[in-house]
Design a protein around this motif. Structure first.
Motif, PDB file in Angstrom:
ATOM      1  N   ALA A 213       0.832  -1.213   0.000  1.00  0.00           N
ATOM      2  CA  ALA A 213       0.000   0.000   0.000  1.00  0.00           C
ATOM      3  C   ALA A 213       0.861   1.257   0.000  1.00  0.00           C
ATOM      4  N   LEU A 214       1.987   1.204   0.707  1.00  0.00           N
ATOM      5  CA  LEU A 214       2.882   2.364   0.747  1.00  0.00           C
ATOM      6  C   LEU A 214       3.520   2.602  -0.618  1.00  0.00           C
ATOM      7  N   SER A 215       4.047   1.559  -1.237  1.00  0.00           N
ATOM      8  CA  SER A 215       4.643   1.694  -2.571  1.00  0.00           C
ATOM      9  C   SER A 215       3.650   2.269  -3.567  1.00  0.00           C
ATOM     10  N   LEU A 216       2.438   1.761  -3.548  1.00  0.00           N
ATOM     11  CA  LEU A 216       1.425   2.191  -4.509  1.00  0.00           C
ATOM     12  C   LEU A 216       1.050   3.656  -4.288  1.00  0.00           C
ATOM     13  N   ALA A 217       0.935   4.050  -3.014  1.00  0.00           N
ATOM     14  CA  ALA A 217       0.619   5.448  -2.718  1.00  0.00           C
ATOM     15  C   ALA A 217       1.744   6.378  -3.165  1.00  0.00           C
ATOM     16  N   LEU A 218       2.978   5.940  -2.977  1.00  0.00           N
ATOM     17  CA  LEU A 218       4.116   6.744  -3.421  1.00  0.00           C
ATOM     18  C   LEU A 218       4.145   6.863  -4.945  1.00  0.00           C
ATOM     19  N   ALA A 219       3.910   5.751  -5.627  1.00  0.00           N
ATOM     20  CA  ALA A 219       3.902   5.783  -7.098  1.00  0.00           C
ATOM     21  C   ALA A 219       2.801   6.697  -7.620  1.00  0.00           C
ATOM     22  N   GLU A 220       1.664   6.717  -6.941  1.00  0.00           N
ATOM     23  CA  GLU A 220       0.576   7.590  -7.354  1.00  0.00           C
ATOM     24  C   GLU A 220       0.969   9.067  -7.241  1.00  0.00           C
ATOM     25  N   ARG A 221       1.918   9.352  -6.361  1.00  0.00           N
ATOM     26  CA  ARG A 221       2.398  10.730  -6.197  1.00  0.00           C
ATOM     27  C   ARG A 221       3.608  11.024  -7.082  1.00  0.00           C
TER      28      ARG A 221
ATOM     29  N   ALA B 136       1.124 -10.155  -5.740  1.00  0.00           N
ATOM     30  CA  ALA B 136      -0.114  -9.391  -5.560  1.00  0.00           C
ATOM     31  C   ALA B 136       0.143  -7.897  -5.716  1.00  0.00           C
ATOM     32  N   ALA B 137       1.260  -7.416  -5.179  1.00  0.00           N
ATOM     33  CA  ALA B 137       1.600  -5.997  -5.292  1.00  0.00           C
ATOM     34  C   ALA B 137       1.823  -5.613  -6.747  1.00  0.00           C
ATOM     35  N   ALA B 138       2.558  -6.447  -7.482  1.00  0.00           N
ATOM     36  CA  ALA B 138       2.833  -6.156  -8.887  1.00  0.00           C
ATOM     37  C   ALA B 138       1.547  -6.141  -9.708  1.00  0.00           C
ATOM     38  N   ALA B 139       0.636  -7.064  -9.392  1.00  0.00           N
ATOM     39  CA  ALA B 139      -0.633  -7.118 -10.118  1.00  0.00           C
ATOM     40  C   ALA B 139      -1.463  -5.859  -9.859  1.00  0.00           C
ATOM     41  N   THR B 140      -1.477  -5.396  -8.610  1.00  0.00           N
ATOM     42  CA  THR B 140      -2.236  -4.186  -8.289  1.00  0.00           C
ATOM     43  C   THR B 140      -1.642  -2.967  -8.987  1.00  0.00           C
ATOM     44  N   ALA B 141      -0.315  -2.877  -8.991  1.00  0.00           N
ATOM     45  CA  ALA B 141       0.340  -1.762  -9.681  1.00  0.00           C
ATOM     46  C   ALA B 141      -0.008  -1.757 -11.167  1.00  0.00           C
ATOM     47  N   ALA B 142       0.001  -2.944 -11.777  1.00  0.00           N
ATOM     48  CA  ALA B 142      -0.332  -3.037 -13.205  1.00  0.00           C
ATOM     49  C   ALA B 142      -1.781  -2.626 -13.454  1.00  0.00           C
ATOM     50  N   GLU B 143      -2.681  -3.060 -12.579  1.00  0.00           N
ATOM     51  CA  GLU B 143      -4.100  -2.705 -12.727  1.00  0.00           C
ATOM     52  C   GLU B 143      -4.304  -1.196 -12.651  1.00  0.00           C
ATOM     53  N   ARG B 144      -3.494  -0.528 -11.838  1.00  0.00           N
ATOM     54  CA  ARG B 144      -3.651   0.919 -11.656  1.00  0.00           C
ATOM     55  C   ARG B 144      -2.784   1.730 -12.615  1.00  0.00           C
ATOM     56  N   GLY B 145      -2.018   1.030 -13.447  1.00  0.00           N
ATOM     57  CA  GLY B 145      -1.170   1.721 -14.414  1.00  0.00           C
ATOM     58  C   GLY B 145      -0.008   2.460 -13.768  1.00  0.00           C
ATOM     59  N   LEU B 146       0.478   1.940 -12.638  1.00  0.00           N
ATOM     60  CA  LEU B 146       1.563   2.605 -11.901  1.00  0.00           C
ATOM     61  C   LEU B 146       2.906   2.030 -12.355  1.00  0.00           C
ATOM     62  N   THR B 147       3.505   2.675 -13.330  1.00  0.00           N
ATOM     63  CA  THR B 147       4.713   2.143 -13.949  1.00  0.00           C
ATOM     64  C   THR B 147       5.991   2.465 -13.177  1.00  0.00           C
ATOM     65  N   THR B 148       5.909   3.340 -12.179  1.00  0.00           N
ATOM     66  CA  THR B 148       7.116   3.699 -11.417  1.00  0.00           C
ATOM     67  C   THR B 148       7.282   2.853 -10.162  1.00  0.00           C
TER      68      THR B 148
END
Length: 222
Positions: free
Chosen positions: A51-59, A75-87
């Protein structure tokens, strides 16, 4: 945020998230992000569901999440891909002995990993994240206080403020250790912390547990 020497993959394979996976960054760390304390590329150390990584990538931050659990990393990688978070990227690693990132990260964030490691692995971990940090990098560790669940419930071996400072100061320059609160899912299980009488709750589905937030930095030379 759990006890040492457990099966991390099994914890992440359950139908419900593990208690420490609250679906958002720990509030103490989220405040650091809001305050602009995070700089450069970020290591999310022991990322779990990230959750922390994803929130940081969103910023807009570039962040690498490392965790011992292949299940959590997938699971983390799949969530990032679903949200289009490439960083945001993720990898499985032994957090007490990992390589390939020497001098890379401007910020290292630990959301409840250090206290979950076996005591005899903590110094190796402190050295490993120090190696991965760039000169001048910041370090933030959120860790349980001693016996956060009381004497009757098994759990991680937490720290006094002095113990946490001394553990990290073998490699890092510690700037501050202050009382902090860690949040977990309010899912009472037989013998678990959420089932204890008098446990503090936030009214939003979480239990609240005592801990410390340590801030440190890596010296720019040496």
């Amino acid at each position: 945020m759990t006890q040492p020497q457990m099966d991390w993959d099994d914890a992440y394979r359950q139908d419900t998230p593990p208690p420490w996976s609250i679906g958002a960054p720990q509030p103490e760390l989220a405040r650091l992000v809001e305050q602009g304390k995070v700089r450069g590329e970020v290591l999310d150390s022991g990322c779990g569901h990230a959750a922390l990584s994803l929130a940081l990538a969103e910023r807009g931050y570039t962040v690498v999440g490392l965790d011992a659990s292949a299940t959590a990393v997938a699971a983390a990688a799949a969530t990032a891909a679903e949200r289009g978070l490439t960083t945001a990227s993720f990898a499985q690693a032994d957090m007490t002995d990992f390589g390939g990132y020497d001098g890379r990260f401007g910020t290292v964030m630990d959301s409840g990993l250090l206290h979950a490691l076996p005591i005899d692995g903590r110094q190796a971990y402190v050295r490993a994240i120090h190696r991965a940090a760039a000169p001048g990098a910041g370090l933030f560790i959120l860790a349980f206080a001693t016996r956060p669940f009381g004497g009757a419930v098994p759990g991680p071996t937490g720290f006094t403020a002095d113990e946490l400072r001394e553990t990290v100061a073998t490699c890092w320059t510690v700037d501050d250790v202050r009382p902090a609160t860690l949040y977990g899912n309010d899912t009472p299980a037989a013998g678990g912390p959420a089932s204890l009488p008098g446990v503090e709750r936030d009214g939003a589905g979480h239990i609240m547990m005592p801990g410390f937030l340590l801030s440190a930095h890596k010296e720019t030379v040496g």
